[in-house]
Motif scaffolding. Structure first.
Motif, PDB file in Angstrom:
ATOM      1  N   SER A 121     -25.385  15.156   6.266  1.00 25.56           N
ATOM      2  CA  SER A 121     -26.232  15.458   5.103  1.00 25.56           C
ATOM      3  C   SER A 121     -27.515  16.165   5.514  1.00 25.56           C
ATOM      4  CB  SER A 121     -26.594  14.184   4.333  1.00 25.56           C
ATOM      5  OG  SER A 121     -25.443  13.616   3.756  1.00 25.56           O
ATOM      6  N   ALA A 124     -26.750  19.688   6.794  1.00 26.07           N
ATOM      7  CA  ALA A 124     -26.514  20.635   5.692  1.00 26.07           C
ATOM      8  C   ALA A 124     -27.839  21.077   5.076  1.00 26.07           C
ATOM      9  CB  ALA A 124     -25.614  19.993   4.632  1.00 26.07           C
ATOM     10  N   SER A 127     -29.565  23.399   7.677  1.00 23.56           N
ATOM     11  CA  SER A 127     -28.868  24.692   7.765  1.00 23.56           C
ATOM     12  C   SER A 127     -29.092  25.528   6.512  1.00 23.56           C
ATOM     13  CB  SER A 127     -27.371  24.475   7.979  1.00 23.56           C
ATOM     14  OG  SER A 127     -27.140  23.827   9.202  1.00 23.56           O
ATOM     15  N   GLY A 128     -29.110  24.880   5.366  1.00 30.69           N
ATOM     16  CA  GLY A 128     -29.305  25.591   4.105  1.00 30.69           C
ATOM     17  C   GLY A 128     -30.708  26.136   3.929  1.00 30.69           C
TER      18      GLY A 128
END
Length: 174
Positions: A121, A124, A127-128
């Protein structure tokens, strides 16, 4: 190549620090510097504190370290599905110096946890959002069940598929 590696964790027993150190050791020919974010501890960020303190010297030093690197490896610990408070605070202060915190550096983002989620989580989320902060993310990888997949004695990934994935992610730093 000057490679900067650190765990986004303040734990003295951080498995993410072990993972960051291990990953950095796989980059052949790199001059590696391992940071400890505990060396950059500052008051909790707020606009009021920023008005009072300006841009703390420690945030400026951290920003300079990022800028001096040719590549960056960060391994994220996950607290309640998100960043650790220590990393988030350091990031918040540093982003006030320049929103391009990562200064277009090639990066590999990692995460691990003792459980099967592998801190996916927070990885992500990192990275986003990384491109908004001038990160050139070359690869990312979550390592689930750290103690099942990492040989603590040998300090190496014992899972050949995960090791191959990590090497592939790190190849983007060269």
């Amino acid at each position: 190549m000057k490679l900067l590696a650190f765990a986004a964790s303040s734990s003295s027993k951080s498995i993410n620090k072990q993972l960051a150190i291990y990953a950095a050791s796989l980059v052949e020919g790199a001059e590696v510097e391992i940071l400890d974010i505990n060396d950059y501890e500052m008051p909790i960020f707020s606009q009021d504190r920023e008005e009072l303190l300006g841009q703390p010297e420690l945030a400026q030093q951290f920003f300079a370290k990022l800028g001096e690197a040719d590549g960056i490896i960060i391994s994220f610990a996950e607290h309640n599905g998100s960043y650790t408070a220590a990393y988030k605070n350091l990031f918040d202060w540093t982003s006030r110096i320049d929103m391009k915190v990562f200064q277009n550096k090639p990066m590999v983002l990692l995460a691990t946890s003792p459980g099967p989620g592998g801190a996916a989580s927070v990885l992500a989320a990192a990275s986003g959002s990384a491109p908004y902060f001038a990160a050139d993310v070359k690869g990312s990888l979550s390592i689930p069940s750290f103690f099942d997949n990492f040989d603590m004695e040998q300090q190496t990934l014992r899972n050949p598929e995960l090791k191959a994935s990590l090497i592939a992610a790190l190849a983007g730093l060269k």
